[in-house]
Design a protein around this motif. Structure first.
Motif, PDB file in Angstrom:
ATOM      1  N   SER A 216       0.838  -1.211   0.000  1.00  0.00           N
ATOM      2  CA  SER A 216       0.000   0.000   0.000  1.00  0.00           C
ATOM      3  C   SER A 216       0.869   1.256   0.000  1.00  0.00           C
TER       4      SER A 216
ATOM      5  N   VAL B  65       2.598   1.533  -3.614  1.00  0.00           N
ATOM      6  CA  VAL B  65       1.643   1.942  -4.651  1.00  0.00           C
ATOM      7  C   VAL B  65       1.195   3.392  -4.405  1.00  0.00           C
ATOM      8  N   GLY B  66       0.906   3.711  -3.139  1.00  0.00           N
ATOM      9  CA  GLY B  66       0.465   5.066  -2.805  1.00  0.00           C
ATOM     10  C   GLY B  66       1.518   6.094  -3.186  1.00  0.00           C
ATOM     11  N   ARG B  67       2.799   5.786  -2.927  1.00  0.00           N
ATOM     12  CA  ARG B  67       3.861   6.731  -3.273  1.00  0.00           C
ATOM     13  C   ARG B  67       4.040   6.806  -4.788  1.00  0.00           C
TER      14      ARG B  67
ATOM     15  N   CYS C 104      -0.673  -2.535   5.144  1.00  0.00           N
ATOM     16  CA  CYS C 104      -1.690  -3.544   4.842  1.00  0.00           C
ATOM     17  C   CYS C 104      -1.129  -4.925   5.178  1.00  0.00           C
TER      18      CYS C 104
ATOM     19  N   LEU D 209     -12.454   1.357   0.565  1.00  0.00           N
ATOM     20  CA  LEU D 209     -12.129   1.060   1.966  1.00  0.00           C
ATOM     21  C   LEU D 209     -10.688   0.565   2.089  1.00  0.00           C
ATOM     22  N   VAL D 210     -10.271  -0.324   1.175  1.00  0.00           N
ATOM     23  CA  VAL D 210      -8.901  -0.864   1.227  1.00  0.00           C
ATOM     24  C   VAL D 210      -7.883   0.248   1.014  1.00  0.00           C
ATOM     25  N   GLY D 211      -8.132   1.108   0.011  1.00  0.00           N
ATOM     26  CA  GLY D 211      -7.190   2.193  -0.274  1.00  0.00           C
ATOM     27  C   GLY D 211      -7.105   3.171   0.888  1.00  0.00           C
ATOM     28  N   PHE D 212      -8.249   3.637   1.340  1.00  0.00           N
ATOM     29  CA  PHE D 212      -8.299   4.632   2.419  1.00  0.00           C
ATOM     30  C   PHE D 212      -7.750   4.052   3.727  1.00  0.00           C
ATOM     31  N   GLY D 213      -8.240   2.867   4.077  1.00  0.00           N
ATOM     32  CA  GLY D 213      -7.855   2.256   5.350  1.00  0.00           C
ATOM     33  C   GLY D 213      -6.379   1.901   5.425  1.00  0.00           C
ATOM     34  N   SER D 214      -5.821   1.403   4.311  1.00  0.00           N
ATOM     35  CA  SER D 214      -4.414   0.999   4.355  1.00  0.00           C
ATOM     36  C   SER D 214      -3.508   2.211   4.517  1.00  0.00           C
ATOM     37  N   ARG D 215      -3.894   3.348   3.942  1.00  0.00           N
ATOM     38  CA  ARG D 215      -3.077   4.560   4.122  1.00  0.00           C
ATOM     39  C   ARG D 215      -3.256   5.105   5.542  1.00  0.00           C
ATOM     40  N   MET D 216      -4.494   5.099   6.026  1.00  0.00           N
ATOM     41  CA  MET D 216      -4.752   5.631   7.370  1.00  0.00           C
ATOM     42  C   MET D 216      -4.047   4.775   8.425  1.00  0.00           C
ATOM     43  N   GLY D 217      -4.060   3.463   8.233  1.00  0.00           N
ATOM     44  CA  GLY D 217      -3.434   2.548   9.185  1.00  0.00           C
ATOM     45  C   GLY D 217      -1.956   2.316   8.909  1.00  0.00           C
ATOM     46  N   SER D 218      -1.387   3.080   7.974  1.00  0.00           N
ATOM     47  CA  SER D 218       0.040   3.000   7.616  1.00  0.00           C
ATOM     48  C   SER D 218       0.492   1.619   7.163  1.00  0.00           C
TER      49      SER D 218
END
Lengths: 136, 144
Positions: A32, A35-37, A97, A86-95
């Motif tokens: 996560s 990919v996010g970066r 996956c 949910l997966v995208g948002f949650g994985s970034r918020m929770g730092s």
């Protein structure tokens, strides 16, 4: 029985990949984060190369075994969309996956990762129980 | 400067191993993932071996890594700082798990299975990226 052994072998390769990332690049192989970066233009070459490798994995599988790995999606399209958000948002918020917290975090015995893994296992189990209840 | 130009090559190799591992293990299949999470129904424990195998190898690697002063292609290890277990971690992980269970995909398998060109996977990844960007833009600013 063979499915357990093949799963174990697959897991071993994932562990090896995580060790390579840390030993060579000094980075946690957390998908996560990578990919996010990559999509936000941070460390594009290195993060993009890891993503390209992820895409190559199933191709190597096809080249070796002459068949693609099984992917069966039963969820409806609106549910797939909700799940993706949910997966995208949650994985970034929770730092992290399943890879960053699940593999490297557990291997490092990080208390934060242990808490994260227990939490997402619990909510994942709840989500599936909810789906089963809704379907039946 | 320690061969940092080679970092993308290492990342490509690591990513390929990761993707192949996911493909071999059955993790690419949302039905198997949901079967693993279905502990109150027809539980399929096989995917626990994926995590078990991965963590075992990573732990062995960590024992070795602790003796290295720095990585081979970088100046230092970029490890998460030791911070307390806070609400963001727990709420974020809970949201992530909910999506994981509902769709049967987490980020690695979702991206890797794009290679099969299936519409639901493409849609999932598009919405996952939207969720990531939404979080980073509107809740915390730039990703680190």
């Amino acid at each position: 029985m063979t499915s357990y052994l093949v799963s174990l072998l697959g897991g071993t390769l994932i562990g090896l990949s995580s060790v390579i990332m840390l030993m060579l690049n000094g980075r946690i192989a957390g998908v996560s984060g990578i990919v996010g970066r990559a999509v936000q233009g941070v460390g594009v070459w290195t993060n993009g190369a890891f993503v390209a490798g992820l895409l190559l994995g199933p191709v190597v599988h096809f080249a070796a075994f002459r068949h693609w790995p099984t992917v069966t999606v039963t969820a409806s399209l609106p549910l797939v969309m909700l799940a993706g958000l949910l997966v995208g948002f949650g994985s970034r918020m929770g730092s992290g996956c399943t890879s960053g917290h699940g593999v490297m975090g557990l291997a490092r015995l990080s208390p934060r990762s242990i808490a994260a893994v227990l939490t997402f296992l619990a909510s994942g189990i709840a989500a599936v129980a909810l789906l089963r209840g809704a379907v039946l | 400067m320690r061969h940092t130009k080679l970092q993308p090559v290492a990342a490509l190799a690591a990513g390929t191993l990761f993707g192949l591992g996911l493909a071999l293990s059955g993790m690419l299949d949302p039905v198997r993932v949901q079967g693993f999470l279905d502990i109150f129904g027809a539980w399929d424990p096989s995917l626990a071996f994926v995590l078990g195998g991965a963590v075992a190898v990573a732990m062995a690697g960590m024992a070795w890594l602790r003796r290295m002063s720095r990585p081979l292609l970088a100046d230092r290890f970029h490890l998460p700082m030791k911070s307390p277990i806070d609400a963001r971690l727990v709420v974020g992980s809970a949201i992530f798990g909910l999506g994981w269970g509902l769709g049967g995909f987490c980020p690695g398998p979702a991206v890797a299975s794009l290679s099969l060109g299936l519409t639901p996977t493409l849609v999932f990844v598009a919405f996952m990226l939207a969720g990531m960007v939404a979080h980073d833009r509107f809740f915390v600013g730039r990703p680190s």
